[in-house]
Design an enzyme around this catalytic site. Sequence first.
Site, PDB file in Angstrom:
ATOM      1  N   ASP A  81       0.913  -1.279  -0.101  1.00 45.08           N
ATOM      2  CA  ASP A  81       0.026   0.096  -0.105  1.00 45.08           C
ATOM      3  C   ASP A  81       0.875   1.222   0.009  1.00 45.08           C
ATOM      4  O   ASP A  81       0.423   2.362   0.377  1.00 45.08           O
ATOM      5  CB  ASP A  81      -0.960   0.029   1.250  1.00 45.08           C
ATOM      6  CG  ASP A  81      -1.943  -1.104   0.993  1.00 45.08           C
ATOM      7  OD1 ASP A  81      -2.307  -1.775   0.311  1.00 45.08           O
ATOM      8  OD2 ASP A  81      -2.178  -1.440   2.432  1.00 45.08           O
TER       9      ASP A  81
ATOM     10  N   LYS B 151       1.830   1.867  -5.278  1.00 44.23           N
ATOM     11  CA  LYS B 151       2.509   1.553  -6.301  1.00 44.23           C
ATOM     12  C   LYS B 151       1.435   1.753  -7.515  1.00 44.23           C
ATOM     13  O   LYS B 151       1.894   2.216  -8.577  1.00 44.23           O
ATOM     14  CB  LYS B 151       2.514  -0.111  -6.249  1.00 44.23           C
ATOM     15  CG  LYS B 151       3.659  -0.476  -4.975  1.00 44.23           C
ATOM     16  CD  LYS B 151       3.709  -1.899  -4.887  1.00 44.23           C
ATOM     17  CE  LYS B 151       2.322  -2.690  -4.412  1.00 44.23           C
ATOM     18  NZ  LYS B 151       1.990  -1.965  -2.903  1.00 44.23           N
TER      19      LYS B 151
ATOM     20  N   GLY C  43      -4.522  -4.388  -3.990  1.00 45.36           N
ATOM     21  CA  GLY C  43      -5.646  -3.310  -4.039  1.00 45.36           C
ATOM     22  C   GLY C  43      -4.797  -1.969  -4.477  1.00 45.36           C
ATOM     23  O   GLY C  43      -4.087  -1.568  -3.739  1.00 45.36           O
TER      24      GLY C  43
ATOM     25  N   GLN D  28       1.859  -6.080  -3.173  1.00 48.52           N
ATOM     26  CA  GLN D  28       2.159  -6.263  -1.631  1.00 48.52           C
ATOM     27  C   GLN D  28       3.789  -5.372  -1.681  1.00 48.52           C
ATOM     28  O   GLN D  28       3.974  -4.370  -2.419  1.00 48.52           O
ATOM     29  CB  GLN D  28       2.483  -7.777  -1.387  1.00 48.52           C
ATOM     30  CG  GLN D  28       1.129  -8.536  -1.118  1.00 48.52           C
ATOM     31  CD  GLN D  28       0.639  -9.058  -2.387  1.00 48.52           C
ATOM     32  OE1 GLN D  28       1.383  -9.662  -3.171  1.00 48.52           O
ATOM     33  NE2 GLN D  28      -0.577  -8.552  -2.650  1.00 48.52           N
TER      34      GLN D  28
HETATM   35  P1  GDP Z   1      -0.742   0.439  -3.606  1.00 45.06           P
HETATM   36  O1  GDP Z   1      -1.345  -0.811  -2.947  1.00 45.06           O
HETATM   37  O2  GDP Z   1       0.565   0.474  -3.378  1.00 45.06           O
HETATM   38  O3  GDP Z   1      -1.108   0.715  -5.159  1.00 45.06           O
HETATM   39  O4  GDP Z   1      -1.403   1.505  -2.793  1.00 45.06           O
HETATM   40  P2  GDP Z   1      -3.056   1.561  -2.236  1.00 45.06           P
HETATM   41  O5  GDP Z   1      -3.617   2.057  -3.387  1.00 45.06           O
HETATM   42  O6  GDP Z   1      -3.492   0.410  -1.563  1.00 45.06           O
HETATM   43  O7  GDP Z   1      -2.792   2.863  -1.128  1.00 45.06           O
HETATM   44  C1  GDP Z   1      -2.496   4.050  -1.493  1.00 45.06           C
HETATM   45  C2  GDP Z   1      -3.440   4.873  -1.254  1.00 45.06           C
HETATM   46  O8  GDP Z   1      -2.883   6.218  -1.087  1.00 45.06           O
HETATM   47  C3  GDP Z   1      -4.518   5.098  -2.311  1.00 45.06           C
HETATM   48  O9  GDP Z   1      -5.873   5.552  -1.829  1.00 45.06           O
HETATM   49  C4  GDP Z   1      -3.900   6.381  -3.018  1.00 45.06           C
HETATM   50  O10 GDP Z   1      -5.114   7.047  -3.723  1.00 45.06           O
HETATM   51  C5  GDP Z   1      -3.524   7.166  -2.181  1.00 45.06           C
HETATM   52  N1  GDP Z   1      -2.252   7.893  -2.590  1.00 45.06           N
HETATM   53  C6  GDP Z   1      -1.302   7.764  -3.441  1.00 45.06           C
HETATM   54  N2  GDP Z   1      -0.497   8.607  -3.398  1.00 45.06           N
HETATM   55  C7  GDP Z   1      -0.836   9.771  -2.489  1.00 45.06           C
HETATM   56  C8  GDP Z   1      -0.466  10.953  -2.114  1.00 45.06           C
HETATM   57  O11 GDP Z   1       0.734  11.345  -2.459  1.00 45.06           O
HETATM   58  N3  GDP Z   1      -1.053  11.622  -1.146  1.00 45.06           N
HETATM   59  C9  GDP Z   1      -2.261  11.371  -0.821  1.00 45.06           C
HETATM   60  N4  GDP Z   1      -2.934  12.258   0.131  1.00 45.06           N
HETATM   61  N5  GDP Z   1      -2.824  10.045  -1.099  1.00 45.06           N
HETATM   62  C10 GDP Z   1      -2.125   9.269  -1.994  1.00 45.06           C
HETATM   63  P1  IMO Z   2      -1.108  -4.154  -2.131  1.00 38.37           P
HETATM   64  O1  IMO Z   2      -0.460  -4.731  -3.392  1.00 38.37           O
HETATM   65  C1  IMO Z   2      -1.087  -4.578   2.092  1.00 38.37           C
HETATM   66  C2  IMO Z   2      -1.184  -8.679   3.822  1.00 38.37           C
HETATM   67  C3  IMO Z   2      -2.346  -9.118   4.604  1.00 38.37           C
HETATM   68  C4  IMO Z   2      -1.891 -10.106   5.480  1.00 38.37           C
HETATM   69  C5  IMO Z   2      -0.486 -10.818   4.649  1.00 38.37           C
HETATM   70  C6  IMO Z   2      -0.874 -12.090   4.098  1.00 38.37           C
HETATM   71  O2  IMO Z   2      -2.380  -3.559  -2.457  1.00 38.37           O
HETATM   72  O3  IMO Z   2       0.181  -3.356  -1.569  1.00 38.37           O
HETATM   73  P2  IMO Z   2      -2.367 -12.912   2.091  1.00 38.37           P
HETATM   74  O4  IMO Z   2      -3.864 -12.592   1.692  1.00 38.37           O
HETATM   75  O5  IMO Z   2      -1.597 -12.224   0.957  1.00 38.37           O
HETATM   76  O6  IMO Z   2      -2.169 -14.069   2.476  1.00 38.37           O
HETATM   77  O7  IMO Z   2      -2.131 -12.065   3.641  1.00 38.37           O
HETATM   78  O8  IMO Z   2      -0.020  -9.978   3.794  1.00 38.37           O
HETATM   79  N1  IMO Z   2      -1.408  -8.061   2.426  1.00 38.37           N
HETATM   80  C7  IMO Z   2      -1.404  -6.917   2.122  1.00 38.37           C
HETATM   81  N2  IMO Z   2      -0.998  -5.758   2.605  1.00 38.37           N
HETATM   82  N3  IMO Z   2      -1.294  -4.531   0.951  1.00 38.37           N
HETATM   83  C8  IMO Z   2      -1.382  -5.651  -0.038  1.00 38.37           C
HETATM   84  O9  IMO Z   2      -1.241  -5.384  -1.348  1.00 38.37           O
HETATM   85  C9  IMO Z   2      -1.408  -6.877   0.588  1.00 38.37           C
HETATM   86  N4  IMO Z   2      -1.720  -8.135   0.272  1.00 38.37           N
HETATM   87  C10 IMO Z   2      -1.603  -8.874   1.446  1.00 38.37           C
HETATM   88  O10 IMO Z   2      -2.929  -8.060   5.245  1.00 38.37           O
HETATM   89  O11 IMO Z   2      -1.073  -9.459   6.556  1.00 38.37           O
HETATM   90 MG    MG Z   3      -2.879  -1.595  -1.845  1.00 45.25          MG
END
Ligand code: GDP
Ligand code: IMO
Ligand code: MG
Length: 412
Positions: A13, A16, A40, A212
Amino acid sequence: MPAQAVIGLQWGDEGKGKIVDLISDHADMVVRYQGGQNAGHTVVVKGEKRVFHLLPSGILQDKKCLLGNGMVIDPVGLWEEANSIKGVTLDQVAERVMISDRAQMIFPYHKKRDVSELSKKIGTTGRGIGPCYVDKVKRTGLLMQELRHLDILIKRVRELCATEGCDTETTSEYLKTLAVCGPWLADRLVNGAYEINQAYDAGQTLILEGAQGTWLDIDHGTYPFVTSSNTTIGGACTGSGLPASKVDHVLGIVKAYTTRVGEGVLPTELRDQTGEYLRKRGNEFGATTGRPRRVGWLDLVVVKQAAIINGADELAVMKLDVLDELDEIQVAVAYEFDGKQTDIFPSDTHVLDQSKPVYRTFTGWKANTIGLQKYEELPVKAQEYLQFMESFTGVKVRFISTGPGREETIER
Ligand code: GDP
Ligand code: IMO
Ligand code: MG
């Protein structure tokens, strides 16, 4: 940059999805190489939010997308995602998407197994990821190529669902949808390793989109509180078929603080009002499960070691704007264990559990950075924070993200 890997340097998260969407503007193909619907990845375009779980985040930019052999894919889940992207029709998805015929398939019995005591202890996403990788390693998994023999596959999945005690009605519904989407998915199947190398050799630009983060890697992460795939650079090669010699650049993605979903160590965790504040301001709720993310200070011990494991050439620092209002910002720069300090992330879990972070305190910049696009516009104290990240890790900061939108980015 012919082939660039985008990899999270924390616990997932990091942002990416946003960066992959942004840089895929200049790319020809975006490739996911591991994981499945546990991911996600959020992309915000013109204020509209989309979250991808299986499809590469380059899909909005009209790029070729490959779901690599290292992935674990619920075929019905993929079909539902392909049908639900706002602004992209199913025909457009069909034109853009290729699926490796060697990726593993996730079925309802994997999800059923992913609610065990162990899954609860780890806090998995419940998407069947671990159980599917177990079947892969046990050599009993079903590859995407079985979709080419749909009748036999449906019969086999019905049997397996029955053996594993899945609800009969739900299984029937699932298999009805599989019968509908199977031919569409089968038409997208390719020899992924061949396609990606053909594209590279033809001079195309490729992005390898990690899911991840480094510390959730099955080999390098905070075991056993990890996912079941190699999220780090090696996984990009085995999960796509692109050899290591063709990965030209690694971009490490780092959130300006730290978050983690699920259980396991988080040395800099904030269990206080500051943590609550950052969770709220950063909207730190899981994009897949909606769970509140645990929040902590930036841990440069973690980031530096992750940069080494992945060979990060440059960094993208995300969500800097979330820190805008803080009076003081702490950063972990070492760990203390048994009266001694180290700046190496301990590989021994027992040592890690008993280590305490050593912090360096920065004065907050107390100014608005939301939406800034130029480095010079950043408050000096924010620049100092970024410069410290560079000098500590030895890796240049290339991107700074100042908001969720595509354009809310500084590139240096
Ligand atoms: P990923 O799994 O690495 O693609 O990250 P996620 O999408 O799960 O989580 C990142 C969250 O931060 C998302 O809700 C993005 O829309 C938000 N986001 C990304 N870059 C920024 C930023 O620079 N500032 C803020 N406030 N939100 C951001
Ligand atoms: P993105 O790509 C954050 C975490 C779960 C749990 C552990 C194992 O959005 O960064 P799993 O279902 O993979 O067997 O769960 O890994 N986890 C993540 N945490 N971002 C993710 O993906 C994750 N995918 C799995 O919360 O701790
Ligand atoms: Mg994510």
